[in-house]
Structures are given as structure tokens and as C-alpha cells.
Design a protein around this motif. Structure first.
Motif, PDB file in Angstrom:
ATOM      1  N   UNK A  64     -19.239 -19.602   9.601  1.00  0.00           N
ATOM      2  CA  UNK A  64     -20.193 -19.200  10.640  1.00  0.00           C
ATOM      3  C   UNK A  64     -21.451 -18.662   9.975  1.00  0.00           C
ATOM      4  N   UNK A  65     -22.560 -19.162  10.404  1.00  0.00           N
ATOM      5  CA  UNK A  65     -23.822 -18.699   9.854  1.00  0.00           C
ATOM      6  C   UNK A  65     -24.598 -18.066  11.030  1.00  0.00           C
ATOM      7  N   UNK A  66     -24.731 -16.745  10.966  1.00  0.00           N
ATOM      8  CA  UNK A  66     -25.260 -16.026  12.130  1.00  0.00           C
ATOM      9  C   UNK A  66     -26.566 -15.323  11.782  1.00  0.00           C
ATOM     10  N   UNK A  67     -27.513 -15.411  12.689  1.00  0.00           N
ATOM     11  CA  UNK A  67     -28.779 -14.712  12.501  1.00  0.00           C
ATOM     12  C   UNK A  67     -28.832 -13.528  13.470  1.00  0.00           C
ATOM     13  N   UNK A  68     -29.070 -12.348  12.943  1.00  0.00           N
ATOM     14  CA  UNK A  68     -29.101 -11.152  13.788  1.00  0.00           C
ATOM     15  C   UNK A  68     -30.487 -10.522  13.691  1.00  0.00           C
ATOM     16  N   UNK A  69     -31.070 -10.213  14.838  1.00  0.00           N
ATOM     17  CA  UNK A  69     -32.391  -9.566  14.815  1.00  0.00           C
ATOM     18  C   UNK A  69     -32.211  -8.047  14.786  1.00  0.00           C
ATOM     19  N   UNK A  70     -32.587  -7.455  13.660  1.00  0.00           N
ATOM     20  CA  UNK A  70     -32.465  -6.002  13.485  1.00  0.00           C
ATOM     21  C   UNK A  70     -33.858  -5.367  13.538  1.00  0.00           C
ATOM     22  N   UNK A  71     -33.949  -4.045  13.581  1.00  0.00           N
ATOM     23  CA  UNK A  71     -35.279  -3.419  13.649  1.00  0.00           C
ATOM     24  C   UNK A  71     -36.217  -3.852  12.522  1.00  0.00           C
ATOM     25  N   UNK A  72     -35.666  -4.157  11.339  1.00  0.00           N
ATOM     26  CA  UNK A  72     -36.547  -4.554  10.232  1.00  0.00           C
ATOM     27  C   UNK A  72     -36.747  -6.068  10.163  1.00  0.00           C
ATOM     28  N   UNK A  73     -36.263  -6.785  11.150  1.00  0.00           N
ATOM     29  CA  UNK A  73     -36.459  -8.240  11.154  1.00  0.00           C
ATOM     30  C   UNK A  73     -35.146  -8.981  11.190  1.00  0.00           C
ATOM     31  N   UNK A  74     -35.238 -10.297  11.024  1.00  0.00           N
ATOM     32  CA  UNK A  74     -34.031 -11.122  11.113  1.00  0.00           C
ATOM     33  C   UNK A  74     -33.200 -11.043   9.843  1.00  0.00           C
ATOM     34  N   UNK A  75     -31.902 -10.960  10.036  1.00  0.00           N
ATOM     35  CA  UNK A  75     -30.983 -10.913   8.900  1.00  0.00           C
ATOM     36  C   UNK A  75     -29.902 -11.948   9.140  1.00  0.00           C
ATOM     37  N   UNK A  76     -29.373 -12.451   8.031  1.00  0.00           N
ATOM     38  CA  UNK A  76     -28.338 -13.464   8.163  1.00  0.00           C
ATOM     39  C   UNK A  76     -26.983 -12.915   7.755  1.00  0.00           C
ATOM     40  N   UNK A  77     -25.977 -13.238   8.538  1.00  0.00           N
ATOM     41  CA  UNK A  77     -24.612 -12.933   8.093  1.00  0.00           C
ATOM     42  C   UNK A  77     -23.959 -14.264   7.789  1.00  0.00           C
ATOM     43  N   UNK A  78     -23.622 -14.465   6.550  1.00  0.00           N
ATOM     44  CA  UNK A  78     -22.873 -15.665   6.198  1.00  0.00           C
ATOM     45  C   UNK A  78     -21.417 -15.266   6.188  1.00  0.00           C
ATOM     46  N   UNK A  79     -20.697 -15.837   7.095  1.00  0.00           N
ATOM     47  CA  UNK A  79     -19.371 -15.308   7.287  1.00  0.00           C
ATOM     48  C   UNK A  79     -18.368 -16.411   7.570  1.00  0.00           C
ATOM     49  N   UNK A  80     -17.129 -16.083   7.390  1.00  0.00           N
ATOM     50  CA  UNK A  80     -16.068 -16.962   7.844  1.00  0.00           C
ATOM     51  C   UNK A  80     -15.491 -16.388   9.115  1.00  0.00           C
ATOM     52  N   UNK A  81     -15.422 -17.223  10.093  1.00  0.00           N
ATOM     53  CA  UNK A  81     -14.786 -16.785  11.333  1.00  0.00           C
ATOM     54  C   UNK A  81     -13.357 -17.270  11.282  1.00  0.00           C
ATOM     55  N   UNK A  82     -12.464 -16.348  11.316  1.00  0.00           N
ATOM     56  CA  UNK A  82     -11.052 -16.704  11.269  1.00  0.00           C
ATOM     57  C   UNK A  82     -10.432 -16.313  12.588  1.00  0.00           C
ATOM     58  N   UNK A  83     -10.084 -17.312  13.340  1.00  0.00           N
ATOM     59  CA  UNK A  83      -9.545 -17.065  14.669  1.00  0.00           C
ATOM     60  C   UNK A  83      -8.029 -17.192  14.603  1.00  0.00           C
ATOM     61  N   UNK A  84      -7.357 -16.102  14.862  1.00  0.00           N
ATOM     62  CA  UNK A  84      -5.900 -16.116  14.715  1.00  0.00           C
ATOM     63  C   UNK A  84      -5.216 -16.441  16.031  1.00  0.00           C
ATOM     64  N   UNK A  85      -4.134 -17.164  15.956  1.00  0.00           N
ATOM     65  CA  UNK A  85      -3.312 -17.387  17.142  1.00  0.00           C
ATOM     66  C   UNK A  85      -2.554 -16.116  17.442  1.00  0.00           C
ATOM     67  N   UNK A  86      -2.434 -15.779  18.735  1.00  0.00           N
ATOM     68  CA  UNK A  86      -1.743 -14.541  19.106  1.00  0.00           C
ATOM     69  C   UNK A  86      -0.292 -14.523  18.656  1.00  0.00           C
ATOM     70  N   UNK A  87       0.290 -15.709  18.531  1.00  0.00           N
ATOM     71  CA  UNK A  87       1.703 -15.825  18.151  1.00  0.00           C
ATOM     72  C   UNK A  87       2.030 -15.114  16.840  1.00  0.00           C
ATOM     73  N   UNK A  88       1.064 -15.121  15.937  1.00  0.00           N
ATOM     74  CA  UNK A  88       1.390 -14.657  14.581  1.00  0.00           C
ATOM     75  C   UNK A  88       1.742 -13.177  14.530  1.00  0.00           C
ATOM     76  N   UNK A  89       1.471 -12.446  15.616  1.00  0.00           N
ATOM     77  CA  UNK A  89       1.807 -11.021  15.605  1.00  0.00           C
ATOM     78  C   UNK A  89       3.259 -10.771  15.968  1.00  0.00           C
ATOM     79  N   UNK A  90       3.927 -11.828  16.371  1.00  0.00           N
ATOM     80  CA  UNK A  90       5.333 -11.640  16.724  1.00  0.00           C
ATOM     81  C   UNK A  90       6.190 -11.625  15.454  1.00  0.00           C
ATOM     82  N   UNK A  91       7.144 -10.726  15.441  1.00  0.00           N
ATOM     83  CA  UNK A  91       7.993 -10.541  14.247  1.00  0.00           C
ATOM     84  C   UNK A  91       8.698 -11.829  13.857  1.00  0.00           C
ATOM     85  N   UNK A  92       9.240 -12.542  14.884  1.00  0.00           N
ATOM     86  CA  UNK A  92      10.007 -13.743  14.537  1.00  0.00           C
ATOM     87  C   UNK A  92       9.104 -14.782  13.887  1.00  0.00           C
TER      88      UNK A  92
END
Lengths: 249, 270
Positions: A64-92
């Protein structure tokens, strides 16, 4: 490194991420990937909702490449978006998929920011024909205690934990709240401290003791509170604007 | 050119102090104030820090603690400033370059633990006490019962290390009580040696006075947030609940007037 979305099943994680990419943004723009491309991946037009995240994959790895407008101007967050399935929180699931669970733990331990998406609880929901579909406050608090234990024991080095109480349109007047909480560079009604205090006192009262426990257990952790909704752009963007101040390069 | 290190325990406000320092030109110009000094960030990291001061401090958030990552001490932020000071109307302005490394509090606290040897701690000590370091700005923040004993232990050990590295007689120490906007401390800011250190940290003060050449030691009071107004000495800060203890954020950005940020650096660099 990067930012990761986590939360229980049907808390609305995928939809939040998809809507963030909507080009009709105010101060947060997803430059890449394209909204239509994401929608084709994640949205089921027949069901009029996002597809459930497949549990067998443990998480979707999406740059994910995100541009955020902050008080000092535009900033970029180069990030990985990791979307987890809800299932993985189950113990089994964790026991049956030990290698995948370990892979997920390694990822979350390296993440700079964690967005924990929480659904509203039954007593809070006012704008829904059937509040019985939601878990009770007691169950919600018990569930949150499990999150506290997870952070304490499985990722004790986390720095930024953003608690997002999602589906705000079901429990408050999102327009009113967004007028108060919304971000406008250099002339917001509230600053971060005021927003945080307001949301913490108004919407997170039942888990104040849990937050205290979390703060006492993890040194250097910053826990911040948000309400989010796919139907309100201001509220949807706030966690990312906050993260942008710290993570943008 | 002066290499100065800023050290102190966790939550003593080191990063916030440096951020305010880098933001001072913007703060001064916003208030239309003339002053007898100018400070200019010289490298990318100090310019980024000035932006962070605006994006984080002015917006009512607080900095995350500095930590050591895989790069060790070399991976820690390194800030460079040019300080121009004009003392007296007819005197030429003096230009001083200040290079500052921002160290995490925990490596400073480890000084007290004599048996502990780890690579990062060793690098920290080596770099702090290198021959081309003019001086240390040591920020202390706690003054409640019990902290004097801890600071005393840290300082005793630090002085021993200075001696081992032959820096005991040629390293200047500016010892400051930070966050002096707190009501209990603000009144003691004029004479911090007597009214802050003598009262709240007497053992720490004594070990320093007994061991360091008087020309190399001074006590300071400083406040990054300052107070609301000269006629309204309420702290310009709000404490919010956070990890371990409370976290402080700026209360009124329009009244932001830091106190005494420059003097210790100027003295150390001379």
C-alpha cells in the motif's frame, strides 16, 4: 515493518481498507493499488459486501502506498497492508496451522503500527433493526481481555496500537462526531490529545481497566482510540493521519 | 564545532527537547520575536525533526521513545545544528556548530548496572566519552523520593567511566532538570543548583560537585513546553494516561514558549 489490520471475523477490516482506497478521499489518498483493482479482488457484487478473508491464507499481503496530508505538507507512508482472516484468532486454527500462525506472529512483531478493528457491542448499538446480532458488552470485554493477553505475551514490543471501534454509524451520529473529531490541517476543532480523550471516555469505558493493564505491561506502547465507519470519510481517515505523523518517510 | 551528546533516563524529554530546538526558528518567526541567537537545522534528520515538531507536538501528540534498532548506535538519529549567538550590541555574532546524537533512555539507565555488559551499551559509552565530544547535556526529570538514589548511582558510575577514558578533567557536563514547567519546579528555575538540585537531588548534586572540576560543571533548569504566559505560570502541558506513566503533550500551541533551551548548549560548546 508496515501497518497491519487485525480483528475478529466480520469486524469490517477488509471493507475499511477497501474504502480507504476510494479516490474520494480528503487528506489520505491511496496512490497504489487502484481502488477498482482492489474492489475486484475483495468485493462481491452479488452479496453487496466484501468477501470474507480466506482463513487458509492467514493474511493477504498487499503493498500500500499512501499519501497523507499533514500540517507540514504531504507525506508518504510506504506500507504493507496485511489483512488477516478472523478465523486465525481461533485456538483450533492456530493449532492446526502452526507454521502459518508462526509466520503471522513474525509479521505482526515487525509491524510498526497495528490497527485493531473492534465491532460495537449490543448495548451500544442503536441504529440497527436487530441488535441481538452483536455480542453483549460482557462478551466484548472478555474478548478484549484476550487481545490484551495476545499483545502482552505474543508481541510485547509493539509501539503503535490503534483501537478502532468500527461501524460507528450503528452507535452514534457519525456526522456530528466527524464534525467534532475530523482533521483539517492547522485548524482542526480538536488536537490528538483531545480526540483521544474524548473517544476513550465516551466509547471505551467498559475496557478502561484492560487499557490500564496493557499500558502497565508493555513499555513504550502508545495506545490510541478511534471510531471508524466506511460511511464517514473523516472518521475513516483519522487513524492513518495519526500514523502518518510517525511513520511517514 | 562542538560535538555534544544529550543523554538522560527514559521519558526525560530528550527527543522533545531536540525537536523544540529544531522548531525554534519557526516558533520565533510565528511570534515575530527578535532574539540574540539563531539556530538552523543543518542535516536532513534535524530538518525532519522540525517537521515532526509541527506534525506531532503542535498537533497535541507525543513522540515515541527512541529505541536502538539493528543498526546499533550508528542507526540512532544524529542531528546537526548551526547556532549563531550575538552577545552584546557591538560584538560580532559567533557561529557554533552542534552535533547531537539522541540516545534511548534505557542505555543511559544501564550505566548504574555495573555488571551489565552489552554491545550497544559499550558503544554508547565509547561514543559519549570520545575525545572529540565537548560536553554532555544530561537531562533529569524525576525528583520524587527515591530517584536521587538512582541518579546518584548512575552519576557515580558515569564519573568512573569518565576517569577510565581520561575525560574527567576535560568533559563539560551541563546537568539539567527538564520539564521545569511543573509548578513545583518552575519557581526554582532561576537558581537551579540551589533550588532544584540541592533540594530534590542532593546526593546527585554532591557527587558531581565533589568529582568534577567546577569550570566543567553547571546546573540548569529547562522546559520544552514552558508555561502559558509570563503572568500565568500554569504548565503549558497536559498529562494523559499512557504506557508506564503519564505522557505529556503541549496544551496551547499558540502560547508555546520553551524556557532555556539554548543556554546549556551554548555553554557546552564554548
Amino acid at each position: 515493518m508496515g501497518v497491519i489490520y487485525i480483528g475478529d471475523r466480520i469486524a469490517g477490516k477488509t471493507h475499511l481498507a477497501l474504502e480507504l482506497a476510494n479516490p474520494q478521499g480528503n487528506y489520505v489518498k491511496v496512490i497504489h493499488p487502484d481502488y477498482q483493482h482492489l474492489k475486484s479482488l475483495l468485493y462481491d457484487h452479488n452479496l453487496h459486501s466484501t468477501k470474507p478473508t480466506e482463513a487458509d491464507k492467514s493474511f493477504y499481503d498487499q503493498y500500500l502506498n499512501i499519501n497523507v496530508q499533514l500540517p507540514t505538507g504531504n507525506k508518504e507512508i510506504n506500507s504493507y497492508w496485511l489483512d488477516t482472516g478472523g478465523e486465525i484468532w481461533r485456538k483450533y486454527w492456530q493449532e492446526e496451522n502452526k507454521a502459518k500462525w508462526q509466520e503471522f506472529l513474525n509479521t505482526i512483531r515487525q509491524s510498526e503500527g497495528i490497527l485493531l478493528i473492534l465491532p460495537p457491542y449490543r448495548q451500544l448499538v442503536t441504529n440497527h433493526p436487530n441488535p441481538e446480532e452483536f455480542i453483549t458488552q460482557k462478551q466484548w470485554c472478555n474478548r478484549f481481555q484476550r487481545w490484551v493477553n495476545f499483545f502482552k505475551y505474543d508481541c510485547p514490543k509493539i509501539r503503535h496500537l490503534l483501537l478502532c471501534l468500527n461501524k460507528a454509524d450503528l452507535f452514534c451520529n457519525v456526522q456530528e462526531e466527524s464534525n467534532l473529531l475530523g482533521y483539517i490541517p492547522n485548524r482542526s476543532h480538536f488536537n490528538w490529545q483531545q480526540r483521544n480523550e474524548y473517544i476513550y471516555q465516551r466509547y471505551f469505558t467498559p475496557i478502561h481497566p484492560h487499557i490500564k493493564e496493557l499500558n502497565q505491561s508493555i513499555s513504550g506502547l502508545s495506545v490510541r482510540f478511534f471510531i471508524t465507519s466506511i460511511y464517514n470519510r473523516n472518521l475513516l481517515e483519522l487513524p492513518w493521519i495519526y500514523l502518518g505523523s510517525f511513520l511517514s518517510k | 564545532m562542538g560535538n555534544i551528546v544529550v543523554i538522560g533516563p527514559r521519558r526525560s524529554g530528550k527527543t522533545t527537547y531536540l525537536a523544540a530546538l529544531s522548531y525554534l526558528p519557526a516558533l520565533r518567526s510565528r511570534k515575530g520575536k527578535e532574539s540574540n541567537f539563531k539556530i538552523q537545522p543543518l542535516n536532513d534528520e534535524s530538518r525532519d525533526l522540525a517537521e515532526n515538531a509541527e506534525n506531532i507536538i503542535v498537533e497535541g501528540a507525543n513522540f515515541e521513545p527512541t529505541t536502538v534498532n539493528a543498526g546499533g548506535v550508528d542507526g540512532l538519529p544524529y542531528y546537526s545544528f548551526q547556532l549563531q549567538v550575538k552577545k552584546g550590541l557591538l560584538k560580532k555574532p559567533e557561529n557554533i556548530q552542534i552535533n547531537v546524537r539522541d540516545y534511548p533512555g534505557e542505555v543511559f539507565e544501564k550505566i548504574a548496572d555495573r555488571n551489565l555488559s552489552d554491545e550497544i551499551h559499550q558503544e554508547f559509552i565509547d561514543e559519549c566519552l570520545m575525545n572529540d565530544v565537548n560536553g554532555c547535556l544530561i537531562l533529569f526529570t524525576q525528583w520524587e523520593y527515591g530517584t536521587d538514589k538512582f541518579y546518584y548511582r548512575v552519576m557515580s558510575q558515569f564519573i568512573k567511566l569518565m576517569d577510565e577514558k581520561n575525560r574527567k578533567n576535560n568533559l563539560k557536563l551541563a546537568v539539567a532538570m527538564s520539564k521545569c514547567e511543573r509548578g513545583e519546579l518552575w519557581a526554582g528555575r532561576i537558581d537551579p543548583e540551589t533550588d532544584l538540585f540541592e533540594i530534590h537531588l542532593p546526593r546527585t548534586k554532591t557527587i558531581l560537585k565533589d568529582s568534577i572540576n567546577p569550570k566543567n560543571l553547571r546546573f540548569y533548569a529547562l522546559s520544552t513546553f514552558g508555561v502559558l504566559h509570563k503572568n500565568d505560570p500554569r504548565p503549558n502541558r497536559i498529562d494523559q494516561a499512557g504506557s508506564n506513566s503519564s505522557e505529556s503533550v503541549l496544551r496551547e500551541p499558540n502560547s508555546w514558549q520553551p524556557y532555556n533551551l539554548i543556554d546549556p548548549l551554548y555553554w557546552l560548546s564554548k
